[in-house]
Design a protein around this motif. Structure first.
Motif, PDB file in Angstrom:
ATOM      1  N   ARG A  83      -0.497   9.302   4.755  1.00 21.57           N
ATOM      2  CA  ARG A  83      -1.405   8.443   5.515  1.00 21.57           C
ATOM      3  C   ARG A  83      -0.920   6.997   5.483  1.00 21.57           C
ATOM      4  O   ARG A  83      -0.915   6.292   6.517  1.00 21.57           O
ATOM      5  N   ALA A  84      -0.480   6.542   4.308  1.00 18.40           N
ATOM      6  CA  ALA A  84      -0.009   5.160   4.176  1.00 18.40           C
ATOM      7  C   ALA A  84       1.238   4.917   5.032  1.00 18.40           C
ATOM      8  O   ALA A  84       1.370   3.869   5.671  1.00 18.40           O
ATOM      9  N   GLN A 142       0.834  -1.207   0.000  1.00 16.98           N
ATOM     10  CA  GLN A 142       0.000   0.000   0.000  1.00 16.98           C
ATOM     11  C   GLN A 142       0.870   1.259   0.000  1.00 16.98           C
ATOM     12  O   GLN A 142       0.579   2.234  -0.710  1.00 16.98           O
ATOM     13  N   ALA A 170       2.856   9.894  -5.661  1.00 12.34           N
ATOM     14  CA  ALA A 170       2.937  11.080  -4.803  1.00 12.34           C
ATOM     15  C   ALA A 170       3.359  12.325  -5.572  1.00 12.34           C
ATOM     16  O   ALA A 170       3.036  13.451  -5.174  1.00 12.34           O
ATOM     17  N   ALA A 186      -2.298  13.304  -3.559  1.00 13.49           N
ATOM     18  CA  ALA A 186      -1.498  12.077  -3.582  1.00 13.49           C
ATOM     19  C   ALA A 186      -0.438  12.104  -2.478  1.00 13.49           C
ATOM     20  O   ALA A 186      -0.129  11.056  -1.892  1.00 13.49           O
ATOM     21  N   GLU A 201       2.516   1.723  -3.458  1.00 15.21           N
ATOM     22  CA  GLU A 201       1.535   2.208  -4.438  1.00 15.21           C
ATOM     23  C   GLU A 201       1.277   3.690  -4.252  1.00 15.21           C
ATOM     24  O   GLU A 201       1.188   4.457  -5.225  1.00 15.21           O
ATOM     25  N   ALA A 202       1.168   4.135  -2.995  1.00 13.26           N
ATOM     26  CA  ALA A 202       0.916   5.551  -2.720  1.00 13.26           C
ATOM     27  C   ALA A 202       2.114   6.407  -3.102  1.00 13.26           C
ATOM     28  O   ALA A 202       1.966   7.498  -3.667  1.00 13.26           O
ATOM     29  N   GLU A 214      -2.095  11.150   0.725  1.00 13.00           N
ATOM     30  CA  GLU A 214      -2.366   9.711   0.757  1.00 13.00           C
ATOM     31  C   GLU A 214      -1.087   8.931   1.099  1.00 13.00           C
ATOM     32  O   GLU A 214      -1.121   7.961   1.857  1.00 13.00           O
ATOM     33  N   ALA A 215       0.047   9.377   0.551  1.00 11.75           N
ATOM     34  CA  ALA A 215       1.314   8.726   0.866  1.00 11.75           C
ATOM     35  C   ALA A 215       1.668   8.924   2.340  1.00 11.75           C
ATOM     36  O   ALA A 215       2.167   8.002   2.996  1.00 11.75           O
TER      37      ALA A 215
END
Length: 353
Positions: A302-303, A282, A290, A296, A285-286, A299-300
């Motif tokens: 958060r991951a 995950q 980025a 993006a 992928e993030a 999201e990275a």
């Protein structure tokens, strides 16, 4: 950057200005584009926090040194600022950066100089990189010259030159390792990434300035060894905090857009910790997207958070700073030197985003 007080800032500034002034004077006598390079070098030394020379002075005073009795303190302190500027100038070439602090750096200035004289893009890039490399070389030379000509006892000059030698070699090794890790198709082991993070920063930013001030003040070998251990840990923790700032820090902290390291897909110890987790698919992928924009990037972030990598890096930073404090408990260090290390530990901690 970390602030130290009190620091003889005016005297340090004067010593830096004198050194840069000598570069400009020598450049003037050689003509051509060299005077322009001298002016660009002068601009490159402006605007920084000048933490490293302040650290030399703070360490000197922590060991009971009196600046009035040791005026060479200021040229020695200035040498570490010139060393820092040289590394920054060369680092910009390695990273293909042409802007620093929102304005053209030396490479950027000379690219524009080439364009104004009719060069194409390739020629402009060649001149810009050449000018920056040469500027860094001149700054390195001037730093070494300041130490080599220092009016101190030969044994202290030898010790100071050894510190400068170590700072240059270790930093160069760290920078090369960092670039090799970045271009390799295979991920380096986490320990290798940690070693590169240490070598890029710790010696020239912490260990060498701390020890240089102590050497000038007459500290013994046991105290110098304790400072080396503390500086090594402080420098690694500082760089790891920089990794956190590059991933999670605000634009004010990072000096650029938030999440810049994630946009550039840098292989940092933070990301290596995520790679060692079950959440790596995950995270990977993030990180792969980025660079596409702020959403993006978030999201990275958060991951990475959910992978546990951020918490693990925070624990590593805390443990490394604890090691710095432990090193400072060495009985060879005077109370003021232990207090200086404690101040630095607290200041590094306060930078954590």
């Amino acid at each position: 950057m970390i602030a130290l007080a009190p620091a003889p800032a005016a005297a340090i500034d004067d010593a830096i200005d004198d050194a840069v002034g000598r570069i400009r004077e020598r450049a003037l006598t050689l003509g051509g584009g060299f005077p322009t390079l001298g002016d660009a070098i002068a601009r490159a030394t402006e605007g920084g926090k000048r933490f490293r020379p302040a650290l030399v002075a703070a360490s000197f005073q922590a060991f009971g040194g009196d600046p009035l009795d040791t005026p060479v303190l200021y040229p020695i302190a200035a040498a570490f600022e010139l060393l820092h500027t040289a590394f920054v100038v060369h680092d910009d070439v390695i990273d293909h950066d042409t802007v620093r602090r929102g304005i053209p750096n030396i490479a950027g200035e000379f690219r524009e100089r080439a364009r104004l004289r009719g060069a194409d893009a390739s020629g402009a890039a060649l001149l810009g990189d050449a000018a920056a490399i040469l500027a860094g070389d001149l700054l390195l030379h001037e730093a070494c010259r300041l130490v080599a000509l220092a009016d101190v006892a030969p044994v202290r000059r030898e010790a100071l030159l050894a510190l400068l030698d170590d700072a240059v070699f270790v930093s160069a090794a760290g920078e090369l390792a960092d670039v090799e890790h970045a271009v390799s198709p295979e991920w380096a082991e986490p320990d290798a990434l940690l070693n590169a993070a240490h070598d890029k920063t710790a010696v020239y930013s912490f260990t060498a300035p701390l020890c240089a001030g102590a050497v000038l003040a007459g500290a013994d070998h046991a105290a110098i060894a304790a400072l080396e251990r503390a500086g090594s840990r402080l420098g690694l923790a500082f760089q790891l905090v920089d990794d956190l700032i590059g991933a999670f820090g605000s634009s004010d902290q990072a000096g650029r857009e938030s999440g810049g390291d994630l946009r550039e897909a840098k292989r940092t110890p933070l990301v290596s910790l995520a790679r060692d987790s079950g959440a790596w698919p995950q995270v990977s992928e993030a990180l792969a997207v980025a660079h596409t924009g702020p959403v993006a990037v978030r999201e990275a972030q958060r991951a990475l958070d959910e992978s546990g990598a951020r918490l693990r890096l925070l624990a590593l930073i805390a443990g490394t700073l604890a090691e710095a404090r432990d090193a400072a408990e060495d009985p060879s260090l005077p109370p003021a030197a232990r207090g200086l290390v404690d101040t630095l530990v607290a200041a590094v901690s306060e930078r954590v985003p």
